[in-house]
Design an enzyme around this catalytic site. Structure first.
Site, PDB file in Angstrom:
ATOM      1  N   SER A 139     -85.917  13.227 -14.484  1.00 52.80           N
ATOM      2  CA  SER A 139     -87.139  12.907 -13.725  1.00 52.80           C
ATOM      3  C   SER A 139     -87.894  14.204 -13.485  1.00 52.80           C
ATOM      4  CB  SER A 139     -86.732  12.298 -12.376  1.00 52.80           C
ATOM      5  OG  SER A 139     -87.837  12.216 -11.505  1.00 52.80           O
ATOM      6  N   TYR A 152     -81.418  11.709  -4.651  1.00 56.59           N
ATOM      7  CA  TYR A 152     -82.027  11.530  -5.979  1.00 56.59           C
ATOM      8  C   TYR A 152     -82.330  12.893  -6.607  1.00 56.59           C
ATOM      9  CZ  TYR A 152     -85.256   9.397  -9.418  1.00 56.59           C
ATOM     10  OH  TYR A 152     -85.888   8.978 -10.563  1.00 56.59           O
TER      11      TYR A 152
HETATM   12  P1  NAD Z   1     -85.190   0.038 -12.706  1.00 57.07           P
HETATM   13  O1  NAD Z   1     -84.733  -0.255 -11.303  1.00 57.07           O
HETATM   14  O2  NAD Z   1     -86.158  -0.874 -13.365  1.00 57.07           O
HETATM   15  O3  NAD Z   1     -83.946   0.193 -13.665  1.00 57.07           O
HETATM   16  C1  NAD Z   1     -82.739   0.765 -13.262  1.00 57.07           C
HETATM   17  C2  NAD Z   1     -81.662   0.209 -14.139  1.00 57.07           C
HETATM   18  O4  NAD Z   1     -80.404   0.723 -13.701  1.00 57.07           O
HETATM   19  C3  NAD Z   1     -81.581  -1.318 -14.050  1.00 57.07           C
HETATM   20  O5  NAD Z   1     -81.322  -1.853 -15.323  1.00 57.07           O
HETATM   21  C4  NAD Z   1     -80.401  -1.527 -13.119  1.00 57.07           C
HETATM   22  O6  NAD Z   1     -79.764  -2.770 -13.332  1.00 57.07           O
HETATM   23  C5  NAD Z   1     -79.526  -0.362 -13.531  1.00 57.07           C
HETATM   24  N1  NAD Z   1     -78.497  -0.047 -12.555  1.00 57.07           N
HETATM   25  C6  NAD Z   1     -78.628   0.149 -11.225  1.00 57.07           C
HETATM   26  N2  NAD Z   1     -77.424   0.342 -10.666  1.00 57.07           N
HETATM   27  C7  NAD Z   1     -76.517   0.281 -11.672  1.00 57.07           C
HETATM   28  C8  NAD Z   1     -75.107   0.376 -11.726  1.00 57.07           C
HETATM   29  N3  NAD Z   1     -74.360   0.588 -10.639  1.00 57.07           N
HETATM   30  N4  NAD Z   1     -74.505   0.238 -12.929  1.00 57.07           N
HETATM   31  C9  NAD Z   1     -75.242  -0.012 -14.044  1.00 57.07           C
HETATM   32  N5  NAD Z   1     -76.571  -0.116 -14.052  1.00 57.07           N
HETATM   33  C10 NAD Z   1     -77.200   0.029 -12.872  1.00 57.07           C
HETATM   34  O7  NAD Z   1     -85.740   1.532 -12.667  1.00 57.07           O
HETATM   35  P2  NAD Z   1     -86.435   2.453 -13.775  1.00 57.07           P
HETATM   36  O8  NAD Z   1     -87.654   2.989 -13.152  1.00 57.07           O
HETATM   37  O9  NAD Z   1     -86.504   1.777 -15.078  1.00 57.07           O
HETATM   38  O10 NAD Z   1     -85.403   3.660 -13.821  1.00 57.07           O
HETATM   39  C11 NAD Z   1     -84.628   3.982 -14.954  1.00 57.07           C
HETATM   40  C12 NAD Z   1     -84.285   5.463 -14.911  1.00 57.07           C
HETATM   41  O11 NAD Z   1     -85.487   6.224 -15.018  1.00 57.07           O
HETATM   42  C13 NAD Z   1     -83.597   5.903 -13.619  1.00 57.07           C
HETATM   43  O12 NAD Z   1     -82.586   6.842 -13.903  1.00 57.07           O
HETATM   44  C14 NAD Z   1     -84.732   6.563 -12.853  1.00 57.07           C
HETATM   45  O13 NAD Z   1     -84.264   7.515 -11.942  1.00 57.07           O
HETATM   46  C15 NAD Z   1     -85.507   7.191 -13.991  1.00 57.07           C
HETATM   47  N6  NAD Z   1     -86.888   7.524 -13.662  1.00 57.07           N
HETATM   48  C16 NAD Z   1     -87.744   6.551 -13.244  1.00 57.07           C
HETATM   49  C17 NAD Z   1     -89.047   6.923 -12.924  1.00 57.07           C
HETATM   50  C18 NAD Z   1     -90.042   5.924 -12.457  1.00 57.07           C
HETATM   51  O14 NAD Z   1     -91.092   6.342 -11.967  1.00 57.07           O
HETATM   52  N7  NAD Z   1     -89.797   4.624 -12.587  1.00 57.07           N
HETATM   53  C19 NAD Z   1     -89.451   8.250 -13.038  1.00 57.07           C
HETATM   54  C20 NAD Z   1     -88.556   9.198 -13.470  1.00 57.07           C
HETATM   55  C21 NAD Z   1     -87.265   8.827 -13.777  1.00 57.07           C
END
Ligand code: NAD
Length: 257
Positions: A139, A152
């Site tokens: 991130s 985080y």
């Molecule tokens: P999201 O909530 O849509 O997806 C998160 C995923 O992780 C889901 O599929 C969820 O089921 C899974 N998950 C959660 N707990 C879990 C567990 N205990 N075991 C297995 N799977 C689990 O969120 P997202 O925005 O798609 O995030 C995905 C990644 O991208 C994360 O690591 C997040 O930190 C990173 N990220 C997101 C953003 C953003 O702005 N959305 C920015 C930078 C980084």
């Protein structure tokens, strides 16, 4: 680019960025393993849809990324892992002196330690295959801090550090390890943060988006899931074979400040 004959495991891929990455890798010909901690018909249906749409093998494997043994079992059950995308992640927003201990433990486990366990299990498979790609979805918060996100930010900085170690330990092999550092992508994870951020700052949800969430993103636009997924497939290409141990930002200019 064709990723035919490659198997990709994407953790946390029944939603958001992970699902987008799995779809993009399947579109490039890779067989994919989807994952989350649930075991619903909808989860398995996602895999079936990807298999039908892209003509690849797609499976959904339930494994809780907060548990070391389940992280390792996911890779073992996948049977092959040429491309490992460590994407599972959760968020919690609270001041450090009010941060619930169980949320701290869960975020460190899911967002950071899971990548250690899956990588440890996948590297022997990559070595046997003579090729591998580790892509950690970190991130902008792996490079910069913001208030109220202690767990985080700690976890994401940790993932960036771990990425460098994996790259050094595999430097003489056809294996690379990199971290992608997106700014804000509008997915369920961010949608859930909007009310909490509004509460922490005592402002409306619209103001939270404009004045807090996109405050540091000079483009004032959310990054898209497809843009992040496109970077993953690029990192799997031959053009990226010498890119290892680094971070690729997709943050609308956030970290240039
Ligand atoms: P999201 O909530 O849509 O997806 C998160 C995923 O992780 C889901 O599929 C969820 O089921 C899974 N998950 C959660 N707990 C879990 C567990 N205990 N075991 C297995 N799977 C689990 O969120 P997202 O925005 O798609 O995030 C995905 C990644 O991208 C994360 O690591 C997040 O930190 C990173 N990220 C997101 C953003 C953003 O702005 N959305 C920015 C930078 C980084």
């Amino acid at each position: 680019m064709s990723l035919k004959e490659k198997t990709a495991v994407v953790t946390g891929s029944n939603s958001g960025i992970g699902l987008g990455i799995a779809r993009e890798l399947a579109a490039a010909g890779a067989n994919v393993v989807l994952n989350s901690f649930t075991d619903n018909d909808e989860d398995h249906a996602l895999a079936k849809e990807i298999a039908a749409e892209f003509g690849v093998t797609a499976r959904y494997i339930k494994a809780d990324m907060s548990k070391a043994d389940e992280c390792r079992a996911l890779i073992e059950q996948a049977g092959a892992c040429d491309i490992l995308v460590n994407n599972a992640g959760i968020q919690h927003v609270a001041a450090i002196d009010e941060f619930p201990v169980e949320k701290w433990d869960a975020i460190i486990a899911i967002n950071m330690s899971s990548a250690f366990h899956t990588t440890a299990a996948a590297l022997p498979m990559m070595r046997k295959a003579g090729w591998g790609r580790v892509v950690n979805i970190a991130s902008a918060h792996g490079l910069r801090a913001s208030p109220f996100k202690s767990a985080y930010i700690t976890a994401k900085h940790g993932v960036v550090g771990m990425t460098k170690v994996v790259a050094l330990e595999t430097a003489r092999e056809a294996i690379t390890a990199n971290a992608i550092c997106p700014g804000y992508v509008l997915t369920p994870l961010v949608e859930k943060q909007i009310p909490n951020t509004a509460k922490e700052y005592g402002i409306s949800e619209d103001e939270a988006i404009e004045k807090v969430i996109l405050l540091k993103q000079p483009s004032k636009e959310f990054v898209t899931v497809e843009q992040v997924a496109g970077i993953v497939t690029f990192l799997c290409s031959d053009a990226a074979a010498q890119i290892t141990g680094t971070t690729i930002s997709a943050d609308g200019g956030w970290t240039s400040q």
